[in-house]
Design an enzyme around this catalytic site. Sequence first.
Site, PDB file in Angstrom:
ATOM      1  N   TYR A 144      56.358 -15.568 -78.924  1.00 56.52           N
ATOM      2  CA  TYR A 144      56.350 -14.366 -78.085  1.00 56.52           C
ATOM      3  C   TYR A 144      56.725 -14.709 -76.643  1.00 56.52           C
ATOM      4  O   TYR A 144      57.496 -13.995 -75.991  1.00 56.52           O
ATOM      5  CB  TYR A 144      54.974 -13.701 -78.107  1.00 56.52           C
ATOM      6  CG  TYR A 144      54.731 -12.834 -79.312  1.00 56.52           C
ATOM      7  CD1 TYR A 144      55.489 -11.684 -79.533  1.00 56.52           C
ATOM      8  CD2 TYR A 144      53.731 -13.135 -80.235  1.00 56.52           C
ATOM      9  CE1 TYR A 144      55.267 -10.872 -80.641  1.00 56.52           C
ATOM     10  CE2 TYR A 144      53.503 -12.334 -81.342  1.00 56.52           C
ATOM     11  CZ  TYR A 144      54.274 -11.210 -81.541  1.00 56.52           C
ATOM     12  OH  TYR A 144      54.052 -10.420 -82.629  1.00 56.52           O
ATOM     13  N   ARG A 175      43.619  -6.802 -90.306  1.00 51.75           N
ATOM     14  CA  ARG A 175      43.881  -5.507 -89.672  1.00 51.75           C
ATOM     15  C   ARG A 175      43.020  -4.398 -90.284  1.00 51.75           C
ATOM     16  O   ARG A 175      43.437  -3.254 -90.357  1.00 51.75           O
ATOM     17  CB  ARG A 175      45.364  -5.120 -89.764  1.00 51.75           C
ATOM     18  CG  ARG A 175      46.287  -6.058 -88.995  1.00 51.75           C
ATOM     19  CD  ARG A 175      47.649  -5.403 -88.798  1.00 51.75           C
ATOM     20  NE  ARG A 175      48.605  -6.359 -88.246  1.00 51.75           N
ATOM     21  CZ  ARG A 175      49.798  -6.617 -88.773  1.00 51.75           C
ATOM     22  NH1 ARG A 175      50.194  -5.993 -89.865  1.00 51.75           N
ATOM     23  NH2 ARG A 175      50.609  -7.489 -88.224  1.00 51.75           N
ATOM     24  N   ARG A 202      40.508   5.558 -80.191  1.00 55.36           N
ATOM     25  CA  ARG A 202      41.531   4.895 -79.378  1.00 55.36           C
ATOM     26  C   ARG A 202      42.412   5.881 -78.614  1.00 55.36           C
ATOM     27  O   ARG A 202      43.197   5.469 -77.748  1.00 55.36           O
ATOM     28  CB  ARG A 202      42.463   4.071 -80.287  1.00 55.36           C
ATOM     29  CG  ARG A 202      42.092   2.624 -80.564  1.00 55.36           C
ATOM     30  CD  ARG A 202      42.497   1.643 -79.479  1.00 55.36           C
ATOM     31  NE  ARG A 202      43.768   1.886 -78.835  1.00 55.36           N
ATOM     32  CZ  ARG A 202      44.945   1.462 -79.280  1.00 55.36           C
ATOM     33  NH1 ARG A 202      45.030   0.786 -80.397  1.00 55.36           N
ATOM     34  NH2 ARG A 202      46.052   1.717 -78.600  1.00 55.36           N
ATOM     35  N   ARG A 250      43.957   0.965 -87.339  1.00 58.41           N
ATOM     36  CA  ARG A 250      45.266   1.277 -87.912  1.00 58.41           C
ATOM     37  C   ARG A 250      45.219   2.401 -88.928  1.00 58.41           C
ATOM     38  O   ARG A 250      45.699   3.485 -88.669  1.00 58.41           O
ATOM     39  CB  ARG A 250      45.907   0.017 -88.520  1.00 58.41           C
ATOM     40  CG  ARG A 250      46.302  -0.936 -87.414  1.00 58.41           C
ATOM     41  CD  ARG A 250      46.961  -2.214 -87.831  1.00 58.41           C
ATOM     42  NE  ARG A 250      47.902  -2.177 -88.921  1.00 58.41           N
ATOM     43  CZ  ARG A 250      49.190  -2.451 -88.808  1.00 58.41           C
ATOM     44  NH1 ARG A 250      49.714  -2.681 -87.629  1.00 58.41           N
ATOM     45  NH2 ARG A 250      49.972  -2.493 -89.859  1.00 58.41           N
ATOM     46  N   ASP A 263      43.638  -8.711 -79.904  1.00 55.03           N
ATOM     47  CA  ASP A 263      45.058  -8.946 -80.151  1.00 55.03           C
ATOM     48  C   ASP A 263      45.352 -10.385 -79.767  1.00 55.03           C
ATOM     49  O   ASP A 263      44.693 -10.936 -78.865  1.00 55.03           O
ATOM     50  CB  ASP A 263      45.920  -7.995 -79.326  1.00 55.03           C
ATOM     51  CG  ASP A 263      47.394  -8.095 -79.728  1.00 55.03           C
ATOM     52  OD1 ASP A 263      47.806  -7.342 -80.634  1.00 55.03           O
ATOM     53  OD2 ASP A 263      48.110  -8.943 -79.165  1.00 55.03           O
TER      54      ASP A 263
END
Length: 357
Positions: free
Chosen positions: A164, A40, A53, A44, A89
């Site tokens: 998920y 990551r 973003r 972030r 992702d």
Amino acid sequence: MSANNSQSPTGRQNAATYDSPFMKACRREAVPHTPVWFMRQAGRSLPEYRKVREGTAMLESCMRPDLVTEITLQPVRRHHVDAAIYFSDIVVPLKAIGVDLDIKPGIGPVVENPIRSRADLAQLRDLTPDDVHYVTEAIGMLTGELGATPLIGFAGAPFTLASYLVEGGPSRNHEHTKALMYGDPQLWADLLDRLAEITSAFLKVQIEAGASAVQLFDSWVGALSPADYRRSVMPASAKVFDAVASYDVPRIHFGVGTGELLGLMGEAGADVVGADWRVPMDEAARRVGPGKALQGNLDPAVLFSTREAVEAKTDEVLAAASGLEGHIFNLGHGVLPTTDPEALTRLVEYVHTRTAV
């Protein structure tokens, strides 16, 4: 991957990155310094990431080659890490084949129609390169910019993708996932096998576009016992690693809370096994066994402490890793969103300086 194939690039290996510290460490060869990258790291915590973003949804940003390229390059420019990680992702390949899902801010991936029956498998068709043409385009742009810095491609592992899909979103206890795994083992096996095919295709696209290495993230697999992992998950993960073996690029395997699974995760076919912060690197190496490089494993929360504390904890990681055949310094999980970017930049410089030959 062989530790002795250091004479020249083979298979799909990128000649420009072949002799980089990161690639050498993956091959368990001597390095000028311990290479560093962060999970990551592409975004972030970086203000420049948040700026670029702004107003763009996560999934949309993963499908725009210009944004993917800029975001992937940002931490390389700022922190001088030894490898870039492709910005994406784990649910991107699922979205690409038409699964109705979205990434909800503050929640994570949410699946509209969870998979609970055999009929639900119809959601999962094969992935083709055309489905993710933007990945090929972005990696072409990135490798041109990165030069000798390797690009790590990545994908979610079959178990984590399945969790998920079955839960419908993030889960603390994975009750629906485990209910399906135990209650209908054949449907579970078919689900994971199909996800292994999709994941393999996604990684192949990245390698063929120019990625120098790939990492399989099994974020949730630490929820399983070793026996359940071996029986119900390892065959699918092994299928993914086997599918990309002929490319002869390093294959990294990482999961969270996987101290009890480290040996099995290596056995699944990885060349490099990532350990989270719960197991010291020397103990992780003992559990994994010979013939693998190790990656890790500073606790991400340490970066919120004083500079002296960060350096002391980093020294502990480096000391535990000092006898390893190959070590790639990383955090034991992803960069936390409120981490001070300067702490990451200092950490890279500190590791490079401390381990310089």
